[in-house]
Design an enzyme around this catalytic site. Structure first.
Site, short mmCIF file in Angstrom:
data_model
loop_
_atom_site.label_atom_id
_atom_site.label_comp_id
_atom_site.label_asym_id
_atom_site.label_seq_id
_atom_site.Cartn_x
_atom_site.Cartn_y
_atom_site.Cartn_z
N GLU A 326 -3.58 45.00 52.20
CA GLU A 326 -3.51 45.63 53.52
C GLU A 326 -2.54 44.94 54.48
O GLU A 326 -2.87 44.66 55.62
CB GLU A 326 -4.91 45.70 54.13
C1 TNX Z 1 -10.78 47.35 52.18
S1 TNX Z 1 -9.55 47.07 49.56
C2 TNX Z 1 -10.56 45.98 52.17
C3 TNX Z 1 -11.50 45.11 52.87
C4 TNX Z 1 -12.61 45.88 53.54
C5 TNX Z 1 -13.05 46.99 52.62
C6 TNX Z 1 -14.24 47.75 53.11
C7 TNX Z 1 -9.29 45.65 50.14
C8 TNX Z 1 -8.66 44.72 49.24
N1 TNX Z 1 -9.60 45.35 51.43
O1 TNX Z 1 -10.82 44.29 53.79
O2 TNX Z 1 -13.65 45.01 53.81
O3 TNX Z 1 -11.98 47.88 52.45
O4 TNX Z 1 -14.68 48.65 52.13
#
Ligand code: TNX
Length: 520
Positions: A326
């Protein structure tokens, strides 16, 4: 010890009062039942471990730790001389009857002995976990129970489909006290989950003491999502967790996130921010827009060198996870710069790099492992990495994320997410690792993982309710042969785990999809 086993009424093969050898999660590769034969564990039985083998003695310590309390038996651990065939429980490493597959084991139950043979430590532990499920449910009581402790006769020959079968706990969004992490380790080990990935750092919290940067734990660890449930593990507590996991066959994979999700570090040290100005701790649910490490700041890499050095010293396992997820707004060149520098630091400190899928475009596929959480984000990079020899751990959010709600209105309290959809128990079972992304076939897959993010979840009770029983689906997919995949059969084996989880005081969601026995 010799039993008075006899075929049960109707000429069925199974001795009455025993668990069928087929009723194990995850499903063993091969099962042969010996009609009319059973083993009874007796008060004067001993556990025999291959002489001079640390692996076998470790497995014996694990097994006796499980059995002494409920049985009340002394179960002394004795040395197994080569060629000996003692009565009791035998844990044999190597030897004539080779079980050559990694982590594989053979469990043989005769009227005289239960013999677990393996060629490695993990194989012995896996055999012990199977034996535990073959003993009566009362083995999971925390108090002494009357016998008999009877196990159906037969042979199980077993080995996993994948070498990596992980569970991830997000202890960053809300701190989880060490005893609760231990409880989670106990529960996942039952199902032959062999890696616990600890998401130690995120915007809302820094959860591990770093001696060279003490404010990380002090300030970064002071709160959590919603401004509550702060806390951190001292290095001593953390090492204790790692040792506790290893004593149960589980290897800990620590994660130090970056370059996003790092607000807690920036709030701890103003010299880490790009403008040198201090940041307030972050307590919101969503990702912090300010939680970005300063990629051009040399201090960033001094900090990471120190942190990774200390984490590596606390990590006997092979991997350090460096996040990478992200950070979509970052140009690829910045991601490359950051992740390649961090990967070098991990390697310098003697560990292998693990990264979320967004890191795959930056890392050397030959020396790193990639964790997939969703197809359709950077498939081309992933396929490119696969061509370069990359290996993947599959954790698709829509099926394997344990923080997804079972249903919009369930569980009864409002925990969990639904951005990847709701996920029933059947959904958690209804996916194939080798079909997530075209081009990432079976040979590229190192394993599976079930992450449990905690921004909407706090406390072990809520965490367990989301994890169980869905984690068993992930364990089954990671272990059992693809050809045995069958929901109708799986849900029956799953149901039999209800009473065991209940006796073990593991909270689980008694989903109506599963035919739980009365009382569980
Ligand atoms: C996505 S998928 C995130 C997390 C969040 C989560 C909640 C990923 C590697 N990162 O930072 O906590 O979604 O479902």
């Amino acid at each position: 010890m010799l039993t008075t086993a006899s075929a049960s009424a109707g000429g069925q093969a199974r001795v009455s009062g025993t668990v069928p050898l087929t009723r194990v999660v995850p499903q063993p590769a091969e099962v042969r039942t010996t009609a009319g034969v059973a083993f009874d564990l007796e008060p004067d039985d001993a556990v025999y471990a291959t002489a001079g083998s640390k692996e076998a003695t470790d497995a014996a310590a694990f097994l006796t730790g499980l059995l002494r309390k409920p049985t009340g038996y002394a179960l002394p651990v004795r040395s197994l001389a080569s060629g000996a065939r003692p009565e009791g429980i035998v844990l044999a490493l190597g030897g004539a009857n080779k079980v050559t597959k990694p982590e594989g084991y053979e469990l043989e139950v005769t009227s005289h002995a239960v013999t677990i043979r393996a060629d490695d430590r993990a194989g012995l532990f896996n055999g012990v976990e199977t034996l535990r499920q073959l003993l009566p449910v009362k083995v999971d009581r925390a108090q002494r129970m009357p016998g008999p402790w009877r196990v159906q006769g037969g042979v199980i020959s077993d080995a996993p489909r994948y070498g990596y079968r992980g569970a991830m706990l997000d202890v960053a969004r809300h701190h989880l006290p060490a005893p609760d992490v231990k409880g989670y380790i106990d529960a996942i080990a039952r199902y032959k989950i062999n890696y616990l990935h600890l998401h130690l750092v995120d915007d809302q919290g820094w959860r591990i003491e770093i001696k060279s940067w003490p404010e990380l734990a002090k300030i970064g660890g002071s709160s959590g999502t919603g401004g509550m449930l702060g806390g951190y593990y001292t290095q001593e507590q953390y090492s204790d967790l790692v040792a506790y996991a290893w004593a149960r066959g589980v290897t800990v994979v620590p994660e130090i996130e970056g370059p996003s999700h790092m607000h807690s570090a920036l709030a701890s040290y103003a010299k880490l921010t790009c403008d040198g100005k201090p940041l307030e701790p972050y307590t919101d649910w969503v990702n912090s827009p300010l939680g970005k490490l300063c990629i051009d700041n040399p201090t960033t890499y001094e900090f990471l060198d120190d942190v990774i050095g200390e984490i590596a010293a606390l990590t006997p396992g092979p991997y350090i996870h460096i996040g990478g997820d992200e950070a979509h707004e970052r140009p690829q060149a910045e991601m490359d710069l950051y992740l390649q520098k961090v990967a070098k630091l991990v390697e310098k400190h003697g560990k292998k790099v693990f990264g979320w899928q967004e890191a795959a475009g930056s890392l050397d596929p030959k020396t790193s492992v990639t964790e997939l959480w969703a197809a359709g984000i950077n498939d081309e990079q992933l396929v490119e990495a696969a061509k370069g020899g990359g290996k993947f751990v599959m954790a698709p959010a829509s099926n394997a994320y344990l923080d997804m709600k079972y249903n919009e209105s369930l569980p009864e309290y409002p925990v969990g997410n639904s951005w990847a959809g709701t996920s029933t128990v059947e959904d958690s079972y209804d996916w194939k690792p080798e079909e997530q992304v075209a081009g990432l076939g079976e040979s590229t897959i190192a394993g599976v993982e079930a992450p449990l993010w905690s921004e909407t979840v706090f406390g072990i009770n809520q965490l367990e309710n989301l994890a169980f029983p869905r984690l068993l689906s992930i364990a089954e997919i990671g272990w059992a042969k693809a050809s045995s995949h069958n929901w109708d059969a799986f849900k029956v084996r799953l149901a039999a785990q209800g009473p065991r989880l209940r006796e073990a005081r593991v909270n689980y969601y008694p989903s109506p999809e599963v035919p739980w026995p009365l009382g569980s």
